[in-house]
Write a protein that holds these residues in place. Structure first.
Motif, PDB file in Angstrom:
ATOM      1  N   PRO A 123       5.483  -1.696   4.891  1.00  0.00           N
ATOM      2  CA  PRO A 123       6.388  -0.908   4.046  1.00  0.00           C
ATOM      3  C   PRO A 123       7.503  -0.236   4.843  1.00  0.00           C
ATOM      4  O   PRO A 123       8.669  -0.287   4.458  1.00  0.00           O
ATOM      5  CB  PRO A 123       5.436   0.114   3.407  1.00  0.00           C
ATOM      6  CG  PRO A 123       4.130  -0.595   3.341  1.00  0.00           C
ATOM      7  CD  PRO A 123       4.070  -1.380   4.618  1.00  0.00           C
ATOM      8  N   ARG A 127      11.465  -1.431   4.816  1.00  0.00           N
ATOM      9  CA  ARG A 127      12.418  -0.433   4.341  1.00  0.00           C
ATOM     10  C   ARG A 127      13.456  -0.083   5.392  1.00  0.00           C
ATOM     11  O   ARG A 127      14.539   0.415   5.068  1.00  0.00           O
ATOM     12  CB  ARG A 127      11.679   0.821   3.884  1.00  0.00           C
ATOM     13  CG  ARG A 127      11.130   0.680   2.466  1.00  0.00           C
ATOM     14  CD  ARG A 127      10.005   1.635   2.175  1.00  0.00           C
ATOM     15  NE  ARG A 127      10.287   3.006   2.576  1.00  0.00           N
ATOM     16  CZ  ARG A 127       9.328   3.924   2.724  1.00  0.00           C
ATOM     17  NH1 ARG A 127       8.058   3.604   2.523  1.00  0.00           N
ATOM     18  NH2 ARG A 127       9.639   5.148   3.062  1.00  0.00           N
ATOM     19  N   VAL A 132      13.581  -1.713  -0.346  1.00  0.00           N
ATOM     20  CA  VAL A 132      12.475  -2.146  -1.207  1.00  0.00           C
ATOM     21  C   VAL A 132      11.477  -0.999  -1.325  1.00  0.00           C
ATOM     22  O   VAL A 132      11.086  -0.412  -0.311  1.00  0.00           O
ATOM     23  CB  VAL A 132      11.779  -3.396  -0.624  1.00  0.00           C
ATOM     24  CG1 VAL A 132      10.586  -3.794  -1.487  1.00  0.00           C
ATOM     25  CG2 VAL A 132      12.762  -4.552  -0.518  1.00  0.00           C
ATOM     26  N   PRO A 133      11.043  -0.650  -2.541  1.00  0.00           N
ATOM     27  CA  PRO A 133      10.070   0.444  -2.693  1.00  0.00           C
ATOM     28  C   PRO A 133       8.793   0.170  -1.924  1.00  0.00           C
ATOM     29  O   PRO A 133       8.212  -0.921  -2.005  1.00  0.00           O
ATOM     30  CB  PRO A 133       9.811   0.477  -4.209  1.00  0.00           C
ATOM     31  CG  PRO A 133      11.005  -0.167  -4.821  1.00  0.00           C
ATOM     32  CD  PRO A 133      11.468  -1.208  -3.837  1.00  0.00           C
ATOM     33  N   SER A 135       5.895   1.285  -2.464  1.00  0.00           N
ATOM     34  CA  SER A 135       4.738   1.093  -3.341  1.00  0.00           C
ATOM     35  C   SER A 135       4.525  -0.372  -3.678  1.00  0.00           C
ATOM     36  O   SER A 135       3.378  -0.832  -3.802  1.00  0.00           O
ATOM     37  CB  SER A 135       4.918   1.897  -4.636  1.00  0.00           C
ATOM     38  OG  SER A 135       6.102   1.495  -5.316  1.00  0.00           O
ATOM     39  N   LEU A 136       5.609  -1.137  -3.815  1.00  0.00           N
ATOM     40  CA  LEU A 136       5.477  -2.563  -4.113  1.00  0.00           C
ATOM     41  C   LEU A 136       4.867  -3.321  -2.941  1.00  0.00           C
ATOM     42  O   LEU A 136       4.041  -4.228  -3.123  1.00  0.00           O
ATOM     43  CB  LEU A 136       6.841  -3.161  -4.470  1.00  0.00           C
ATOM     44  CG  LEU A 136       7.488  -2.676  -5.760  1.00  0.00           C
ATOM     45  CD1 LEU A 136       8.845  -3.347  -5.952  1.00  0.00           C
ATOM     46  CD2 LEU A 136       6.582  -2.965  -6.957  1.00  0.00           C
ATOM     47  N   ILE A 137       5.272  -2.950  -1.744  1.00  0.00           N
ATOM     48  CA  ILE A 137       4.751  -3.641  -0.556  1.00  0.00           C
ATOM     49  C   ILE A 137       3.279  -3.297  -0.361  1.00  0.00           C
ATOM     50  O   ILE A 137       2.463  -4.171  -0.041  1.00  0.00           O
ATOM     51  CB  ILE A 137       5.583  -3.264   0.678  1.00  0.00           C
ATOM     52  CG1 ILE A 137       7.063  -3.562   0.425  1.00  0.00           C
ATOM     53  CG2 ILE A 137       5.103  -4.053   1.903  1.00  0.00           C
ATOM     54  CD1 ILE A 137       7.988  -3.033   1.486  1.00  0.00           C
ATOM     55  N   TRP A 138       2.916  -2.012  -0.542  1.00  0.00           N
ATOM     56  CA  TRP A 138       1.507  -1.635  -0.416  1.00  0.00           C
ATOM     57  C   TRP A 138       0.658  -2.372  -1.444  1.00  0.00           C
ATOM     58  O   TRP A 138      -0.471  -2.784  -1.150  1.00  0.00           O
ATOM     59  CB  TRP A 138       1.339  -0.123  -0.581  1.00  0.00           C
ATOM     60  CG  TRP A 138       1.653   0.657   0.660  1.00  0.00           C
ATOM     61  CD1 TRP A 138       2.685   1.519   0.855  1.00  0.00           C
ATOM     62  CD2 TRP A 138       0.927   0.621   1.894  1.00  0.00           C
ATOM     63  NE1 TRP A 138       2.654   2.026   2.131  1.00  0.00           N
ATOM     64  CE2 TRP A 138       1.579   1.507   2.787  1.00  0.00           C
ATOM     65  CE3 TRP A 138      -0.212  -0.056   2.327  1.00  0.00           C
ATOM     66  CZ2 TRP A 138       1.130   1.730   4.084  1.00  0.00           C
ATOM     67  CZ3 TRP A 138      -0.661   0.162   3.625  1.00  0.00           C
ATOM     68  CH2 TRP A 138      -0.002   1.041   4.486  1.00  0.00           C
ATOM     69  N   ARG A 139       1.185  -2.559  -2.662  1.00  0.00           N
ATOM     70  CA  ARG A 139       0.440  -3.286  -3.688  1.00  0.00           C
ATOM     71  C   ARG A 139       0.192  -4.728  -3.239  1.00  0.00           C
ATOM     72  O   ARG A 139      -0.912  -5.260  -3.406  1.00  0.00           O
ATOM     73  CB  ARG A 139       1.219  -3.263  -5.002  1.00  0.00           C
ATOM     74  CG  ARG A 139       0.457  -3.864  -6.185  1.00  0.00           C
ATOM     75  CD  ARG A 139       1.333  -3.861  -7.430  1.00  0.00           C
ATOM     76  NE  ARG A 139       1.891  -2.531  -7.684  1.00  0.00           N
ATOM     77  CZ  ARG A 139       2.889  -2.308  -8.527  1.00  0.00           C
ATOM     78  NH1 ARG A 139       3.466  -3.314  -9.171  1.00  0.00           N
ATOM     79  NH2 ARG A 139       3.319  -1.072  -8.720  1.00  0.00           N
ATOM     80  N   ALA A 140       1.215  -5.362  -2.668  1.00  0.00           N
ATOM     81  CA  ALA A 140       1.054  -6.735  -2.186  1.00  0.00           C
ATOM     82  C   ALA A 140       0.047  -6.808  -1.045  1.00  0.00           C
ATOM     83  O   ALA A 140      -0.760  -7.752  -0.966  1.00  0.00           O
ATOM     84  CB  ALA A 140       2.406  -7.291  -1.742  1.00  0.00           C
ATOM     85  N   ARG A 143      -3.488  -6.547  -2.380  1.00  0.00           N
ATOM     86  CA  ARG A 143      -3.873  -7.819  -2.999  1.00  0.00           C
ATOM     87  C   ARG A 143      -4.256  -8.844  -1.929  1.00  0.00           C
ATOM     88  O   ARG A 143      -5.241  -9.573  -2.077  1.00  0.00           O
ATOM     89  CB  ARG A 143      -2.726  -8.352  -3.853  1.00  0.00           C
ATOM     90  CG  ARG A 143      -3.025  -9.692  -4.534  1.00  0.00           C
ATOM     91  CD  ARG A 143      -1.847 -10.143  -5.384  1.00  0.00           C
ATOM     92  NE  ARG A 143      -2.072 -11.449  -5.956  1.00  0.00           N
ATOM     93  CZ  ARG A 143      -2.748 -11.669  -7.066  1.00  0.00           C
ATOM     94  NH1 ARG A 143      -3.270 -10.651  -7.736  1.00  0.00           N
ATOM     95  NH2 ARG A 143      -2.910 -12.906  -7.514  1.00  0.00           N
TER      96      ARG A 143
END
Length: 362
Positions: A123, A127, A132-133, A135-140, A143
């Protein structure tokens, strides 16, 4: 016991992931696994052998914004063939790049257990380049790692953070340092003292401007290469840029310096911190997760939001204290922890030598 490590980071790249995996394999050569297909009192268990699935087996392309790093273009059939040829007892995925993704897919399709490790704070890394937020990278990342039997983290603080961010099955995998190579020695760089040294990738996420902008006496020395080097050399003509250094030449530079400056705020660990300390070089850094996790409250570094204050404070730190602190970190212990974690979670392939959980011994 054969362990296959899938990694998108490999030679000729020079970074902490490559050094960690290389040292891990070297340190594991003398280890034994008790109880794996061996019977009888006093009989040693089988050894540990590492093989690597790397970009060297595939066509590659230059990573956008970092052309020195080449990413692989793996095909499922070739991935399957290379894994079959390796005949592993266990599979570990070290990176979240194209190879890591393809090996993860291979294991998931066949319902095979595997482990992963968390090396890079993507993240913050992303950045620093594009908006890029996080939170989106942490979600990926969650997963990617969610099917792993064990997600290996370098420090207790990082393990706690991953747990708080929703990562399951996080275990500790400490790092080491080669004290046979990195140790105090009498070396003179023939530069105005004190010498403030930074070693690592010369890239935007390393925050080197925070070091180079400081008003310090003596000399600032940068060891390493990367996409930001040319611009920084032009912007800071008074600093000495030595490029990539390895082995004894690198160890000499560490030993000749007076303070190791670590301006990065994104590293998960920072192997260079241990290399510097083993060389008797105190650390100056920001009080952020990487250096804070390595140094803690030990009197071997100065952590301060004012990096200039940290640099001056580090000049008064005992070099012998640094050496003694680093001696507690060995690659042999790191290798033992790595393999023990694999066995503890049962991440051994069906029919492999370690089908049952066994105790790992040196």
């Amino acid at each position: 016991m054969r362990i296959l490590v899938a990694t998108d980071a490999w030679h000729p790249q020079v970074n902490g992931v490559v050094r960690t995996l290389t040292k891990l394999a070297d340190a594991a050569e003398g280890l034994r696994v008790e109880g794996l297909g061996v019977e009888g009192p006093g009989v040693e268990g089988p050894g540990v052998e590492f093989t690597f699935l790397t970009p060297q087996s595939f066509r590659t392309f230059a990573m956008p914004s970092y052309r020195d790093v080449r990413l692989a273009m793996p095909r499922p059939a070739r991935i399957a063939r290379l894994i079959a040829e390796a005949r592993p007892d266990s599979i570990h995925i070290a990176t979240e790049g194209p190879i890591g993704l393809m090996v993860r897919r291979y294991c998931r399709q066949r319902k095979l257990p595997f482990t992963t490790s968390f090396h890079t704070r993507f993240p913050e890394y992303v950045r620093a380049r594009v908006p890029v937020p996080g939170s989106l990278i942490w979600r990926a990342l969650r997963r990617f790692h969610s099917p792993s039997r064990a997600v290996m983290a370098a420090t207790p603080a990082l393990a706690r953070e991953l747990g708080e961010r929703g990562f399951d099955n996080v275990v500790l995998w400490p790092r080491g340092v080669d004290t046979h190579l990195f140790h105090p020695r009498a070396v003179d760089l023939c530069l105005p003292a004190p010498v403030f040294l930074s070693v690592g990738r010369v890239a935007v996420e390393k925050n080197l401007e925070a070091f180079l902008d400081l008003d310090l006496p003596g000399t600032k020395v940068i060891v390493g290469d990367g996409p930001a080097r040319n611009a920084l050399e032009e912007a800071y003509p008074d600093a000495i840029f030595l490029g990539e250094k390895h082995g004894e030449e690198l160890a000499d530079i560490y030993a000749a310096a007076d303070v190791f400056v670590f301006p990065s705020k994104t590293d998960t660990f920072g192997l260079v911190l241990l290399e510097a300390l083993a060389s008797g070089l105190p650390v100056a850094a920001f009080p952020v997760k990487g250096p804070r996790d390595v140094i803690g409250d030990a009197p071997v570094g100065a952590l301060d939001e004012d990096l200039r204050n940290a640099c001056f404070a580090a000049l008064d730190i005992s070099r012998q204290d640094c050496v003694e602190f680093a001696s507690n970190y060995t690659w042999e212990a790191s290798a033992r922890a790595f393999v023990d974690s694999i066995l503890a979670v049962g991440a051994v392939l069906p029919g492999g030598n370690g089908a049952e959980r066994q105790r790992f011994v040196a």
